[in-house]
Scaffold this active site. Structure first.
Site, PDB file in Angstrom:
ATOM      1  N   ALA A 112      -6.428  -6.560   1.321  1.00 52.23           N
ATOM      2  CA  ALA A 112      -6.402  -5.125   1.599  1.00 52.23           C
ATOM      3  C   ALA A 112      -6.215  -4.400   0.273  1.00 52.23           C
ATOM      4  CB  ALA A 112      -5.263  -4.802   2.551  1.00 52.23           C
ATOM      5  N   GLY A 157      -5.937  -9.955   3.338  1.00 50.49           N
ATOM      6  CA  GLY A 157      -6.881  -9.439   4.330  1.00 50.49           C
ATOM      7  C   GLY A 157      -8.242 -10.124   4.261  1.00 50.49           C
ATOM      8  N   GLU A 174      -7.805 -13.233   6.192  1.00 47.31           N
ATOM      9  CA  GLU A 174      -7.716 -12.783   7.593  1.00 47.31           C
ATOM     10  C   GLU A 174      -9.092 -12.396   8.142  1.00 47.31           C
ATOM     11  OE1 GLU A 174      -4.641 -10.024   6.373  1.00 47.31           O
ATOM     12  OE2 GLU A 174      -3.238 -10.911   7.794  1.00 47.31           O
TER      13      GLU A 174
HETATM   14  C1  HXC Z   1      -7.034  -3.443  -4.878  1.00 45.97           C
HETATM   15  C2  HXC Z   1      -7.787  -5.130  -6.232  1.00 45.97           C
HETATM   16  C3  HXC Z   1      -7.354  -6.099  -5.298  1.00 45.97           C
HETATM   17  C4  HXC Z   1      -6.719  -5.642  -4.092  1.00 45.97           C
HETATM   18  C5  HXC Z   1      -8.224  -7.137  -6.966  1.00 45.97           C
HETATM   19  N1  HXC Z   1      -8.325  -5.815  -7.246  1.00 45.97           N
HETATM   20  N2  HXC Z   1      -7.624  -7.342  -5.791  1.00 45.97           N
HETATM   21  N3  HXC Z   1      -7.634  -3.828  -6.008  1.00 45.97           N
HETATM   22  N4  HXC Z   1      -6.590  -4.317  -3.954  1.00 45.97           N
HETATM   23  N5  HXC Z   1      -6.301  -6.469  -3.147  1.00 45.97           N
HETATM   24  C6  HXC Z   1      -8.909  -5.187  -8.426  1.00 45.97           C
HETATM   25  C7  HXC Z   1      -8.018  -5.342  -9.648  1.00 45.97           C
HETATM   26  O1  HXC Z   1      -7.006  -4.370  -9.647  1.00 45.97           O
HETATM   27  C8  HXC Z   1      -9.022  -5.145 -10.755  1.00 45.97           C
HETATM   28  O2  HXC Z   1      -9.287  -3.767 -10.891  1.00 45.97           O
HETATM   29  C9  HXC Z   1     -10.269  -5.786 -10.213  1.00 45.97           C
HETATM   30  O3  HXC Z   1     -10.102  -5.849  -8.793  1.00 45.97           O
HETATM   31  C10 HXC Z   1     -10.462  -7.218 -10.734  1.00 45.97           C
HETATM   32  O4  HXC Z   1      -9.281  -7.943 -10.460  1.00 45.97           O
HETATM   33  P1  HXC Z   1      -8.480  -8.750 -11.617  1.00 45.97           P
HETATM   34  O5  HXC Z   1      -7.087  -8.910 -11.117  1.00 45.97           O
HETATM   35  O6  HXC Z   1      -8.693  -8.135 -12.942  1.00 45.97           O
HETATM   36  O7  HXC Z   1      -9.265 -10.136 -11.585  1.00 45.97           O
HETATM   37  P2  HXC Z   1      -8.677 -11.598 -11.901  1.00 45.97           P
HETATM   38  O8  HXC Z   1      -7.772 -11.556 -13.102  1.00 45.97           O
HETATM   39  O9  HXC Z   1      -9.847 -12.507 -11.926  1.00 45.97           O
HETATM   40  O10 HXC Z   1      -7.765 -11.961 -10.651  1.00 45.97           O
HETATM   41  C11 HXC Z   1      -8.351 -12.107  -9.378  1.00 45.97           C
HETATM   42  C12 HXC Z   1      -7.225 -12.131  -8.293  1.00 45.97           C
HETATM   43  C13 HXC Z   1      -6.341 -10.895  -8.462  1.00 45.97           C
HETATM   44  C14 HXC Z   1      -6.403 -13.413  -8.431  1.00 45.97           C
HETATM   45  C15 HXC Z   1      -7.929 -12.149  -6.933  1.00 45.97           C
HETATM   46  O11 HXC Z   1      -7.181  -9.716  -8.527  1.00 45.97           O
HETATM   47  C16 HXC Z   1      -5.351 -10.698  -7.359  1.00 45.97           C
HETATM   48  O12 HXC Z   1      -4.334 -11.373  -7.311  1.00 45.97           O
HETATM   49  N6  HXC Z   1      -5.627  -9.734  -6.474  1.00 45.97           N
HETATM   50  C17 HXC Z   1      -4.704  -9.349  -5.424  1.00 45.97           C
HETATM   51  C18 HXC Z   1      -4.690 -10.386  -4.344  1.00 45.97           C
HETATM   52  C19 HXC Z   1      -3.724 -10.014  -3.242  1.00 45.97           C
HETATM   53  O13 HXC Z   1      -2.526  -9.866  -3.479  1.00 45.97           O
HETATM   54  N7  HXC Z   1      -4.247  -9.850  -2.040  1.00 45.97           N
HETATM   55  C20 HXC Z   1      -3.457  -9.468  -0.889  1.00 45.97           C
HETATM   56  C21 HXC Z   1      -3.376  -7.972  -0.780  1.00 45.97           C
HETATM   57  S1  HXC Z   1      -2.309  -7.527   0.540  1.00 45.97           S
HETATM   58  P3  HXC Z   1      -9.395  -3.062 -12.329  1.00 45.97           P
HETATM   59  O14 HXC Z   1      -9.589  -1.626 -12.010  1.00 45.97           O
HETATM   60  O15 HXC Z   1      -8.146  -3.386 -13.070  1.00 45.97           O
HETATM   61  O16 HXC Z   1     -10.614  -3.712 -12.945  1.00 45.97           O
HETATM   62  C22 HXC Z   1      -3.218  -7.787   1.895  1.00 45.97           C
HETATM   63  C23 HXC Z   1      -2.528  -7.467   3.155  1.00 45.97           C
HETATM   64  C24 HXC Z   1      -3.462  -7.384   4.315  1.00 45.97           C
HETATM   65  O17 HXC Z   1      -4.339  -8.188   1.873  1.00 45.97           O
HETATM   66  C25 HXC Z   1      -2.840  -6.775   5.518  1.00 45.97           C
HETATM   67  C26 HXC Z   1      -2.024  -5.561   5.290  1.00 45.97           C
HETATM   68  C27 HXC Z   1      -0.595  -5.894   5.180  1.00 45.97           C
END
Ligand code: HXC
Length: 258
Positions: free
Chosen positions: A64, A109, A112
């Site tokens: 998400a 998400g 999911e």
């Molecule tokens: C918003 C996101 C994002 C996310 C990545 N990006 N995941 N933006 N929401 N979930 C964005 C980054 O900010 C970045 O933007 C660009 O995508 C590229 O990501 P990087 O982190 O630079 O890439 P990398 O170093 O290769 O790492 C990849 C990754 C990492 C390991 C997938 O991005 C990551 O950990 N993402 C978050 C994963 C996460 O926590 N997901 C769960 C979210 S909570 P910029 O602008 O800097 O280029 C969830 C809950 C669901 O899903 C239900 C609700 C509760």
């Protein structure tokens, strides 16, 4: 026309591609709303038999959208979760099958979303995880419910409590995905599965999905009756007579979808 997803129909397959590659296809409200619309289109379009869901670029969906969620308060967050559930239930409980073609990160998400699909085919590059506890929250788009149903309570708890990211081979080992293929073969493999489904009796496929989905959480006694009723109903279709006649006449069946 959508803003955040691509939707294309070809050879009875609807291709739904999450298309925010710069944000690794993170799910914001627009994506979820558009997914609900796309799922309704799949259901309503007689030319579509199966949908394939995938992501543009190097991610399937990295979760998400954290930038949208950060400043949410309880009720707004609850509404966002409800929107996620509405979108994923529109897929899970769609009358037609959805295949997740997982091309890269399927986190939070994203994992999911893949679990809301009927089954998952993964590229060797795919990575799965429920990293919500890293962000101070728990899964909210079905992860605490679909993950234990798919991989068992112990493994689901391990993944959700540790936030560990697992690769495609491990996802296959625990039963989270059904097939793993080299990245360049992913779409062909998903299409192969879609075409196999398309070659079968249409009403039987829809009935099988409903029998499995709605029977899964019933007690075995009720579920057996539910299956018997659904299986029996198949004998009112022309395709049942055609399927069995074709077998006995040693020829391929020609389905009428009746
Ligand atoms: C918003 C996101 C994002 C996310 C990545 N990006 N995941 N933006 N929401 N979930 C964005 C980054 O900010 C970045 O933007 C660009 O995508 C590229 O990501 P990087 O982190 O630079 O890439 P990398 O170093 O290769 O790492 C990849 C990754 C990492 C390991 C997938 O991005 C990551 O950990 N993402 C978050 C994963 C996460 O926590 N997901 C769960 C979210 S909570 P910029 O602008 O800097 O280029 C969830 C809950 C669901 O899903 C239900 C609700 C509760």
């Amino acid at each position: 026309m959508y803003e955040t997803i691509l939707y294309e129909v070809k050879d009875q397959i609807a291709y739904i591609t999450i298309n925010r590659p710069k944000a690794l296809n993170a799910l914001n409200s627009t994506v979820l709303t558009e997914l609900i619309d796309a799922a309704a289109k799949v259901e309503a379009d007689p030319d579509v038999r199966v949908a394939i869901v995938t992501g543009e670029g190097r991610a399937f969906v990295a979760g998400a959208d954290i930038s949208q969620m950060r400043d949410m308060e309880t009720m707004e967050a609850k509404d966002f979760m409800a929107l996620g559930h509405k979108a994923f239930n529109a897929i899970d409980f769609n009358k037609k099958p959805f295949i997740a073609a997982v091309n890269g990160f399927a986190l939070g998400g994203g994992c999911e979303l893949s679990m809301a699909c009927d089954f998952r085919i993964a590229s060797e590059k795919a990575k799965f995880g429920q990293p919500e506890v890293n962000l101070g929250i728990i899964p909210g788009f079905g992860g605490t419910q679909r993950l234990p149903r798919l991989v068992g309570k112990g493994m689901a708890k391990y993944m959700i409590y540790t936030a560990e990211m697992i690769d495609a081979a491990e996802a296959l080992r625990i039963g989270l995905v059904q097939k793993v293929v080299p990245a360049e073969e992913l779409m062909a493999e998903a299409e192969k599965a879609a075409k196999l489904i398309i070659s079968k009796a249409p009403i039987a496929i829809l009935t099988a999905k409903a029998a499995i989905n709605y029977g899964y959480d019933m007690d075995m006694h009720s579920a057996s009756e539910w299956e018997a009723l659904n299986s029996g109903a198949g004998f009112s279709t022309e395709d049942q007579k055609e399927g069995m006649t074709a077998f006995l006449e040693k020829r391929p069946a020609v389905w009428k979808n009746k």
